[in-house]
Design a protein around this motif. Structure first.
Motif, PDB file in Angstrom:
ATOM      1  N   ASP A  13       0.864  -1.181  -0.091  1.00  0.00           N
ATOM      2  CA  ASP A  13       0.118   0.079   0.149  1.00  0.00           C
ATOM      3  C   ASP A  13       0.936   1.287  -0.047  1.00  0.00           C
ATOM      4  N   PHE A  14       2.161   1.187   0.442  1.00  0.00           N
ATOM      5  CA  PHE A  14       2.932   2.175   0.394  1.00  0.00           C
ATOM      6  C   PHE A  14       2.851   2.984  -1.058  1.00  0.00           C
ATOM      7  N   VAL A  15       2.931   2.328  -1.993  1.00  0.00           N
ATOM      8  CA  VAL A  15       2.620   3.209  -3.387  1.00  0.00           C
ATOM      9  C   VAL A  15       1.491   3.950  -3.641  1.00  0.00           C
ATOM     10  N   ASP A  16       0.559   3.723  -2.779  1.00  0.00           N
ATOM     11  CA  ASP A  16      -0.606   4.728  -2.740  1.00  0.00           C
ATOM     12  C   ASP A  16      -0.660   5.624  -1.901  1.00  0.00           C
ATOM     13  N   THR A  17       0.317   5.774  -0.879  1.00  0.00           N
ATOM     14  CA  THR A  17       0.248   6.439   0.272  1.00  0.00           C
ATOM     15  C   THR A  17       1.537   7.244   0.438  1.00  0.00           C
ATOM     16  N   ALA A  18       2.600   7.089  -0.451  1.00  0.00           N
ATOM     17  CA  ALA A  18       3.761   7.876  -0.080  1.00  0.00           C
ATOM     18  C   ALA A  18       3.950   9.347  -0.820  1.00  0.00           C
ATOM     19  N   ARG A  19       4.513   9.867  -0.264  1.00  0.00           N
ATOM     20  CA  ARG A  19       4.612  11.413  -0.365  1.00  0.00           C
ATOM     21  C   ARG A  19       5.171  11.712  -1.880  1.00  0.00           C
ATOM     22  N   HIS A  20       6.081  10.816  -2.040  1.00  0.00           N
ATOM     23  CA  HIS A  20       6.646  10.874  -3.628  1.00  0.00           C
ATOM     24  C   HIS A  20       6.130   9.681  -4.198  1.00  0.00           C
ATOM     25  N   ARG A  21       5.373   9.920  -5.481  1.00  0.00           N
ATOM     26  CA  ARG A  21       4.867   8.688  -6.317  1.00  0.00           C
ATOM     27  C   ARG A  21       4.736   9.186  -7.641  1.00  0.00           C
ATOM     28  N   TYR A  22       5.049   8.329  -8.416  1.00  0.00           N
ATOM     29  CA  TYR A  22       5.136   8.719  -9.905  1.00  0.00           C
ATOM     30  C   TYR A  22       4.319   7.459 -10.557  1.00  0.00           C
ATOM     31  N   ALA A  23       3.117   7.604 -11.348  1.00  0.00           N
ATOM     32  CA  ALA A  23       2.227   6.384 -11.993  1.00  0.00           C
ATOM     33  C   ALA A  23       2.155   6.942 -13.243  1.00  0.00           C
ATOM     34  N   ASN A  24       2.437   5.979 -14.127  1.00  0.00           N
ATOM     35  CA  ASN A  24       2.330   6.106 -15.619  1.00  0.00           C
ATOM     36  C   ASN A  24       1.935   4.810 -16.394  1.00  0.00           C
ATOM     37  N   SER A  25       1.120   4.793 -17.389  1.00  0.00           N
ATOM     38  CA  SER A  25       0.567   3.756 -18.122  1.00  0.00           C
ATOM     39  C   SER A  25       1.085   3.601 -19.382  1.00  0.00           C
ATOM     40  N   VAL A  26       1.186   2.389 -19.914  1.00  0.00           N
ATOM     41  CA  VAL A  26       1.322   1.965 -21.282  1.00  0.00           C
ATOM     42  C   VAL A  26       0.561   1.018 -21.928  1.00  0.00           C
ATOM     43  N   ASP A  27       0.118   1.180 -22.940  1.00  0.00           N
ATOM     44  CA  ASP A  27      -0.473   0.062 -23.810  1.00  0.00           C
ATOM     45  C   ASP A  27       0.520  -0.857 -24.402  1.00  0.00           C
ATOM     46  N   LEU A  28       0.645  -2.193 -24.131  1.00  0.00           N
ATOM     47  CA  LEU A  28       1.430  -3.031 -24.950  1.00  0.00           C
ATOM     48  C   LEU A  28       0.788  -3.904 -25.793  1.00  0.00           C
ATOM     49  N   ASN A  29       1.417  -4.458 -26.845  1.00  0.00           N
ATOM     50  CA  ASN A  29       0.593  -5.224 -27.735  1.00  0.00           C
ATOM     51  C   ASN A  29       1.079  -6.911 -27.518  1.00  0.00           C
ATOM     52  N   ILE A  30       1.218  -7.021 -26.254  1.00  0.00           N
ATOM     53  CA  ILE A  30       1.460  -8.600 -25.854  1.00  0.00           C
ATOM     54  C   ILE A  30       0.483  -8.894 -24.682  1.00  0.00           C
ATOM     55  N   THR A  31       0.412 -10.086 -24.554  1.00  0.00           N
ATOM     56  CA  THR A  31      -0.529 -10.602 -23.151  1.00  0.00           C
ATOM     57  C   THR A  31       0.064 -10.273 -22.044  1.00  0.00           C
ATOM     58  N   PRO A  32      -0.674 -10.218 -20.895  1.00  0.00           N
ATOM     59  CA  PRO A  32      -0.193 -10.112 -19.828  1.00  0.00           C
ATOM     60  C   PRO A  32       0.515 -11.342 -19.411  1.00  0.00           C
ATOM     61  N   GLU A  33       0.530 -12.387 -19.870  1.00  0.00           N
ATOM     62  CA  GLU A  33       1.386 -13.667 -19.438  1.00  0.00           C
ATOM     63  C   GLU A  33       2.864 -13.374 -20.101  1.00  0.00           C
ATOM     64  N   GLU A  34       2.741 -12.801 -21.500  1.00  0.00           N
ATOM     65  CA  GLU A  34       4.207 -12.456 -22.111  1.00  0.00           C
ATOM     66  C   GLU A  34       4.710 -11.313 -21.223  1.00  0.00           C
ATOM     67  N   LEU A  35       3.869 -10.278 -20.693  1.00  0.00           N
ATOM     68  CA  LEU A  35       4.596  -9.262 -19.730  1.00  0.00           C
ATOM     69  C   LEU A  35       5.342  -9.878 -18.522  1.00  0.00           C
ATOM     70  N   PHE A  36       4.781 -10.817 -17.973  1.00  0.00           N
ATOM     71  CA  PHE A  36       5.284 -11.586 -16.888  1.00  0.00           C
ATOM     72  C   PHE A  36       6.726 -12.328 -17.216  1.00  0.00           C
TER      73      PHE A  36
END
Length: 170
Positions: A13-36
């Motif tokens: 949960d630290f990533v939701d409450t930390a004072r310094h947070r950076y969140a970014n998204s990207v669309d990938l042309n691969i399956t979630p399984e391939e990302l893992f």
């Protein structure tokens, strides 16, 4: 290896409450399984997260909650990481247990993955707490750091397109 200093043992949960947070998204042309598959591949990390120079898994594979690794970065920063989340194909996250930089009090990342019609959408959230002059530096350099993280995600998209082909996922 450099001298390592303990970091706060934060939870996911630290990533939701930390004072310094950076969140970014990207669309990938691969399956979630391939990302893992990419996440598990130590040699892949330096290919897209250019600050990373070396990743070494220090626990038996495959990864799971509690798995550890050591990450070496440009500028000599070394972090020992522990995985707090490993939930293929939807999310993973880790924290620094130790860092070579004394000013890093806490550091954690979470990767949230959602399947899409053309592959998946990755949201990467990085959070940290630093002490001393580093805290002021984050206030000033935060926007530049966030831009760098966005560039890393573009490099991840390029890397995954090359690794798996740019064809759309069915």
């Amino acid at each position: 290896m450099k001298e390592l200093h303990p970091c706060d043992r934060v939870g996911p949960d630290f990533v939701d409450t930390a004072r310094h947070r950076y969140a970014n998204s990207v669309d990938l042309n691969i399956t979630p399984e391939e990302l893992f598959e990419v996440f598990e591949d130590a040699a892949a990390w330096p290919r897209w997260a250019k600050v990373i120079t070396h990743v070494e898994w220090t626990s038996p594979m495959p990864p799971r909650v509690g798995t550890t690794r050591t990450v070496t970065m440009r500028g000599g920063l070394v972090g020992t990481e522990e995985f707090l989340l490993w939930e293929p194909p939807t999310r993973m996250g880790f924290r620094f247990n130790e860092a070579s930089e004394k000013s890093i009090r806490a550091f954690a990342e979470r990767y949230d993955i959602v399947r899409t019609a053309t592959g998946c959408r990755l949201t990467w959230t990085l959070a940290l707490d630093v002490a001393g002059p580093g805290a002021l530096s984050l206030k000033v350099n935060g926007p530049v750091m966030n831009l760098t993280f966005r560039l890393f995600l573009r490099k991840l998209r390029k890397y995954t397109d090359e690794r798996y082909g740019a064809a759309q996922v069915v």
